[in-house]
Design a protein around this motif. Structure first.
Motif, PDB file in Angstrom:
ATOM      1  N   GLN A  50       0.815  -1.220   0.000  1.00 28.68           N
ATOM      2  CA  GLN A  50       0.000   0.000   0.000  1.00 28.68           C
ATOM      3  C   GLN A  50       0.844   1.265   0.000  1.00 28.68           C
ATOM      4  OE1 GLN A  50      -2.633  -1.454   3.413  1.00 28.68           O
ATOM      5  NE2 GLN A  50      -4.055  -0.228   2.218  1.00 28.68           N
ATOM      6  N   CYS A  95     -10.784   0.053   3.491  1.00 31.53           N
ATOM      7  CA  CYS A  95      -9.365  -0.049   3.145  1.00 31.53           C
ATOM      8  C   CYS A  95      -8.839   1.330   2.792  1.00 31.53           C
ATOM      9  CB  CYS A  95      -9.197  -0.991   1.953  1.00 31.53           C
ATOM     10  SG  CYS A  95      -7.484  -1.211   1.448  1.00 31.53           S
ATOM     11  N   LEU A  96      -7.662   1.664   3.310  1.00 27.66           N
ATOM     12  CA  LEU A  96      -7.078   2.976   3.011  1.00 27.66           C
ATOM     13  C   LEU A  96      -6.773   3.119   1.520  1.00 27.66           C
ATOM     14  CD1 LEU A  96      -4.655   3.345   6.068  1.00 27.66           C
ATOM     15  CD2 LEU A  96      -6.863   4.465   5.722  1.00 27.66           C
ATOM     16  N   HIS A 137      -7.305  -9.253   6.355  1.00 28.07           N
ATOM     17  CA  HIS A 137      -7.356  -8.172   5.366  1.00 28.07           C
ATOM     18  C   HIS A 137      -5.943  -7.827   4.874  1.00 28.07           C
ATOM     19  CE1 HIS A 137      -8.988  -4.227   3.783  1.00 28.07           C
ATOM     20  NE2 HIS A 137      -7.686  -3.972   3.839  1.00 28.07           N
ATOM     21  N   GLU A 138      -5.005  -7.676   5.813  1.00 30.59           N
ATOM     22  CA  GLU A 138      -3.649  -7.267   5.431  1.00 30.59           C
ATOM     23  C   GLU A 138      -2.914  -8.373   4.679  1.00 30.59           C
ATOM     24  OE1 GLU A 138      -3.148  -4.276   5.513  1.00 30.59           O
ATOM     25  OE2 GLU A 138      -4.608  -3.660   7.012  1.00 30.59           O
ATOM     26  N   HIS A 141      -3.671  -8.340   1.117  1.00 30.63           N
ATOM     27  CA  HIS A 141      -2.917  -7.340   0.355  1.00 30.63           C
ATOM     28  C   HIS A 141      -1.623  -7.941  -0.205  1.00 30.63           C
ATOM     29  CE1 HIS A 141      -4.976  -3.505   0.587  1.00 30.63           C
ATOM     30  NE2 HIS A 141      -5.169  -3.630   1.896  1.00 30.63           N
ATOM     31  N   VAL A 176      -8.318  -0.741   6.879  1.00 28.00           N
ATOM     32  CA  VAL A 176      -7.076  -1.468   7.172  1.00 28.00           C
ATOM     33  C   VAL A 176      -6.276  -1.750   5.919  1.00 28.00           C
ATOM     34  CG1 VAL A 176      -7.631  -2.513   9.361  1.00 28.00           C
ATOM     35  CG2 VAL A 176      -8.541  -3.519   7.311  1.00 28.00           C
TER      36      VAL A 176
HETATM   37 NI    NI Z   1      -6.448  -2.488   3.039  1.00 29.36          NI
END
Ligand code: NI
Length: 176
Positions: A50, A95-96, A137-138, A141, A176
């Motif tokens: 991210q 999500c950011l 969630h992470e 990614h 997240v």
């Molecule tokens: Ni995220």
């Protein structure tokens, strides 16, 4: 340093991240940047892709006002692997990298992971609730998976009201 958070559809977010070969001062600095960037954006987790680093590194810190014994701890997971998942249930998340949206995503209630810590040592952790959700969630990614990939339809994405991103309203703020 606060880093710029990549937003969907940046292609880096869709890459499978590379393993981290070793813990270096540069990696430690990146971890610090990730915590700062996450706090600045009121998130509770951030994956290295991210911020444009396609490596298997995740940081998580649940807000300390969260009613959760795991809150307030800085978690750093290097090369994490998900070992075990508990029962599944629907959880709200955002999500950011897709600001302004949230959705109900089916996640396991608990998760067990092994990883390398910042000392370069193997470690394992059993997590429940929000921490387990953030971990899932992470870790997604790191595989190039975003939370809305779990939805049957993008119509299930809900727009977050402008005041919805507030650490004091954890149900409204699970970016997240
Ligand atoms: Ni995220």
């Amino acid at each position: 340093m606060i880093r710029r958070i990549l937003e969907y559809p940046d292609p880096v977010l869709r890459r499978v991240a590379d393993p981290v070969p070793e813990v270096t001062p540069a990696l430690e600095a990146l971890v610090e940047d990730m915590f700062r960037t996450m706090h600045e954006n009121m998130g509770l987790g951030l994956a290295a892709p991210q911020v444009g680093e396609s490596i298997r590194l995740v940081v998580i810190e649940l807000p300390s006002n969260e009613n959760d014994s795991q809150a307030g701890t800085r978690y750093v997971f290097i090369n994490p692997q998900l070992d075990l998942l508990g029962q599944r249930r629907d959880m709200t998340e955002g999500c950011l990298s897709l600001p302004g949206f949230r959705a109900e995503v089916t996640r396991a209630e608990s998760a067990s992971i092994t990883y390398t810590n910042l000392l370069g040592e193997p470690e394992s952790l059993e997590a429940t609730g929000l921490l387990a959700q953030a971990i899932q969630h992470e870790l997604d990614h790191l595989e190039g998976v975003l939370f809305f990939d779990h939805l049957a339809s993008l119509d299930e994405l809900e727009q977050i009201p402008p005041d919805g991103l507030d650490w004091t309203s954890p149900e409204e703020d699970e970016s997240v």
